[in-house]
Design an enzyme around this catalytic site. Structure first.
Site, PDB file in Angstrom:
ATOM      1  N   ARG A  59     -15.616  15.193  10.646  1.00 44.94           N
ATOM      2  CA  ARG A  59     -15.061  13.873  10.926  1.00 44.94           C
ATOM      3  C   ARG A  59     -15.951  13.069  11.869  1.00 44.94           C
ATOM      4  O   ARG A  59     -15.952  11.834  11.821  1.00 44.94           O
ATOM      5  CB  ARG A  59     -13.660  13.985  11.538  1.00 44.94           C
ATOM      6  CG  ARG A  59     -12.603  14.495  10.585  1.00 44.94           C
ATOM      7  CD  ARG A  59     -11.212  14.503  11.209  1.00 44.94           C
ATOM      8  NE  ARG A  59     -10.259  15.150  10.318  1.00 44.94           N
ATOM      9  CZ  ARG A  59      -9.663  14.558   9.304  1.00 44.94           C
ATOM     10  NH1 ARG A  59      -9.884  13.281   9.075  1.00 44.94           N
ATOM     11  NH2 ARG A  59      -8.828  15.205   8.525  1.00 44.94           N
ATOM     12  N   ASP A 130     -10.443   7.608   1.845  1.00 49.59           N
ATOM     13  CA  ASP A 130      -9.338   8.528   2.154  1.00 49.59           C
ATOM     14  C   ASP A 130      -9.513   9.874   1.459  1.00 49.59           C
ATOM     15  O   ASP A 130      -8.527  10.575   1.229  1.00 49.59           O
ATOM     16  CB  ASP A 130      -7.984   7.942   1.724  1.00 49.59           C
ATOM     17  CG  ASP A 130      -7.560   6.780   2.589  1.00 49.59           C
ATOM     18  OD1 ASP A 130      -8.192   6.556   3.633  1.00 49.59           O
ATOM     19  OD2 ASP A 130      -6.604   6.088   2.223  1.00 49.59           O
ATOM     20  N   LEU A 154      -8.083  -1.948  11.589  1.00 48.78           N
ATOM     21  CA  LEU A 154      -9.293  -2.740  11.715  1.00 48.78           C
ATOM     22  C   LEU A 154      -8.948  -4.198  11.433  1.00 48.78           C
ATOM     23  O   LEU A 154      -8.291  -4.507  10.435  1.00 48.78           O
ATOM     24  CB  LEU A 154     -10.355  -2.271  10.717  1.00 48.78           C
ATOM     25  CG  LEU A 154     -11.655  -3.082  10.794  1.00 48.78           C
ATOM     26  CD1 LEU A 154     -12.506  -2.616  11.969  1.00 48.78           C
ATOM     27  CD2 LEU A 154     -12.429  -2.992   9.489  1.00 48.78           C
ATOM     28  N   CYS A 185      -7.819  -9.121  20.541  1.00 51.25           N
ATOM     29  CA  CYS A 185      -6.357  -9.064  20.635  1.00 51.25           C
ATOM     30  C   CYS A 185      -5.864  -9.730  21.914  1.00 51.25           C
ATOM     31  O   CYS A 185      -4.743 -10.239  21.964  1.00 51.25           O
ATOM     32  CB  CYS A 185      -5.878  -7.611  20.604  1.00 51.25           C
ATOM     33  SG  CYS A 185      -5.985  -6.835  18.974  1.00 51.25           S
ATOM     34  N   CYS A 188      -2.041 -10.346  23.594  1.00 52.52           N
ATOM     35  CA  CYS A 188      -0.996 -10.313  22.563  1.00 52.52           C
ATOM     36  C   CYS A 188      -0.407  -8.906  22.435  1.00 52.52           C
ATOM     37  O   CYS A 188      -1.134  -7.912  22.402  1.00 52.52           O
ATOM     38  CB  CYS A 188      -1.578 -10.755  21.221  1.00 52.52           C
ATOM     39  SG  CYS A 188      -0.400 -10.691  19.854  1.00 52.52           S
ATOM     40  N   CYS A 211       5.549   6.816  12.985  1.00 50.09           N
ATOM     41  CA  CYS A 211       5.245   5.656  12.146  1.00 50.09           C
ATOM     42  C   CYS A 211       6.104   5.687  10.879  1.00 50.09           C
ATOM     43  O   CYS A 211       6.264   6.733  10.247  1.00 50.09           O
ATOM     44  CB  CYS A 211       3.764   5.662  11.795  1.00 50.09           C
ATOM     45  SG  CYS A 211       3.253   4.310  10.716  1.00 50.09           S
ATOM     46  N   CYS A 242       3.573  -4.099  11.611  1.00 51.80           N
ATOM     47  CA  CYS A 242       2.568  -4.404  12.634  1.00 51.80           C
ATOM     48  C   CYS A 242       1.470  -5.316  12.107  1.00 51.80           C
ATOM     49  O   CYS A 242       0.795  -6.002  12.888  1.00 51.80           O
ATOM     50  CB  CYS A 242       1.995  -3.125  13.228  1.00 51.80           C
ATOM     51  SG  CYS A 242       1.035  -2.121  12.084  1.00 51.80           S
ATOM     52  N   CYS A 246       0.931  -9.731  13.086  1.00 52.17           N
ATOM     53  CA  CYS A 246      -0.369  -9.948  13.730  1.00 52.17           C
ATOM     54  C   CYS A 246      -0.854 -11.377  13.486  1.00 52.17           C
ATOM     55  O   CYS A 246      -0.992 -11.800  12.328  1.00 52.17           O
ATOM     56  CB  CYS A 246      -1.393  -8.957  13.193  1.00 52.17           C
ATOM     57  SG  CYS A 246      -3.057  -9.195  13.882  1.00 52.17           S
TER      58      CYS A 246
END
EC number: 1.17.99.6
Length: 312
Positions: A59, A130, A154, A185, A188, A211, A242, A246
């Site tokens: 990874r 993925d 992202l 961001c 916020c 989640c 989410c 945004c």
């Protein structure tokens, strides 16, 4: 071909294949990300996603995936839909309206590598979406494509966050883009405030086990924990809360990919239709859909939980 010509070819080819953005970073071990990943796993935020603990070194080191790797090419593909679900229908994450993105992007990546070899010569590489232990968002930031928002997604400054991220690791040296150095961001907190299950623990720190996407897709238990009673907000498969709140997604524009057009019937099915759906019809309707990941049994569990939270 010199480095500049090769790099221009790669970026031009990405557009020809339908990708919206392309960034390139030098292939190297991600030491900072390794530490963050280890801490995340230690906290148990992966929940029952045991695969997240596998292949740790791969990874964080692309040369273990592609020996001799020199470049990591990151590609973004927009999936923001023009269509919306019928009001009151069990909610489905926008990325799952059409054909499974794995199928769509895998074909593009195979073509990408084939065209590179055809033009430049023998290049060793692998494309991922993925499908392997790759830290896609980290490479996207290193490739100058955006920053990781407080919701862990992202964010691209021009068009928001409704993108699939694909990664091509190759042993070809290229010119590298500057990393994206700023977090836009600011102060916020809309995504933190809006998450009904408290999955966003701190900015960019996500407890995956809380989640809604995890609970409705990755979690294979027969029961969803009663603590999430009345917190699902109608989501049957995945969650977009989410991203929907945004401010950067006010710049999102509808995708131009025919494959991501909604599957017929999908957007108009209500609770009763999902409850009455047998397994064979489910398989037929969603044979090329990412919703297969939950399987018929999982979708039925999710529907029952929405109708009668905490019980099956």
């Amino acid at each position: 071909m010199n480095l500049s010509t090769q790099t221009t070819f790669i970026k031009t080819l990405s557009r020809e294949l339908g990708f919206d953005y392309c960034g390139i970073a030098r292939a190297q071990r991600l030491d900072d990300d390794a530490r963050k990943l280890e801490q995340w796993l230690t906290k148990g935020y992966q929940g029952k996603m045991g695969y997240m603990e596998n292949h740790f070194d791969m990874r964080v080191d692309p040369t273990l995936l592609v020996p001799g790797a020199k470049s990591v090419v990151t590609l973004l593909l927009n999936y923001y839909p023009e269509e919306q679900q019928a009001e009151g229908a069990p909610k489905i994450a926008k990325y799952a309206y059409g054909t499974d993105y794995h199928l769509v992007i895998r074909e593009k990546m195979n073509e990408f590598l084939y065209r590179i070899r055809e033009k430049i010569g023998q290049v060793e590489g692998r494309g991922f979406v993925d499908s392997a232990p790759v830290l896609e968002r980290s490479w996207a930031v290193r490739s100058g494509l955006g920053w990781v928002g407080k919701n862990g997604n992202l964010i691209h400054k021009q068009t928001g966050s409704f993108f699939f991220i694909a990664t091509l690791i190759i042993d070809l040296e290229l010119e590298y883009d500057d990393p994206f150095a700023k977090d836009y961001c600011g102060s916020c907190t809309r995504c933190l405030d809006a998450c009904p299950t408290g999955a966003i623990v701190d900015p960019t720190l996500i407890d995956g086990s809380r989640c809604i996407s995890y609970l409705t897709i990755e979690l294979k238990d027969e029961l969803i924990a009663p603590e999430f009673r009345d917190k699902m907000e109608g989501w049957m498969f995945g969650c977009d809360i989410c991203q929907d709140v945004c401010p950067w997604n006010r710049f999102a524009r509808p995708h131009q990919q025919d494959a991501f057009a909604p599957i017929p019937l999908l957007l108009n099915l209500g609770t009763a239709e999902w409850e009455a759906m047998d397994e064979q019809f489910f398989r037929t309707l969603l044979k090329n859909s990412p919703m297969k990941r939950s399987k018929w049994k999982g979708i039925q569990r999710n529907i029952r939980f929405l109708e009668n939270p905490g019980k099956i």
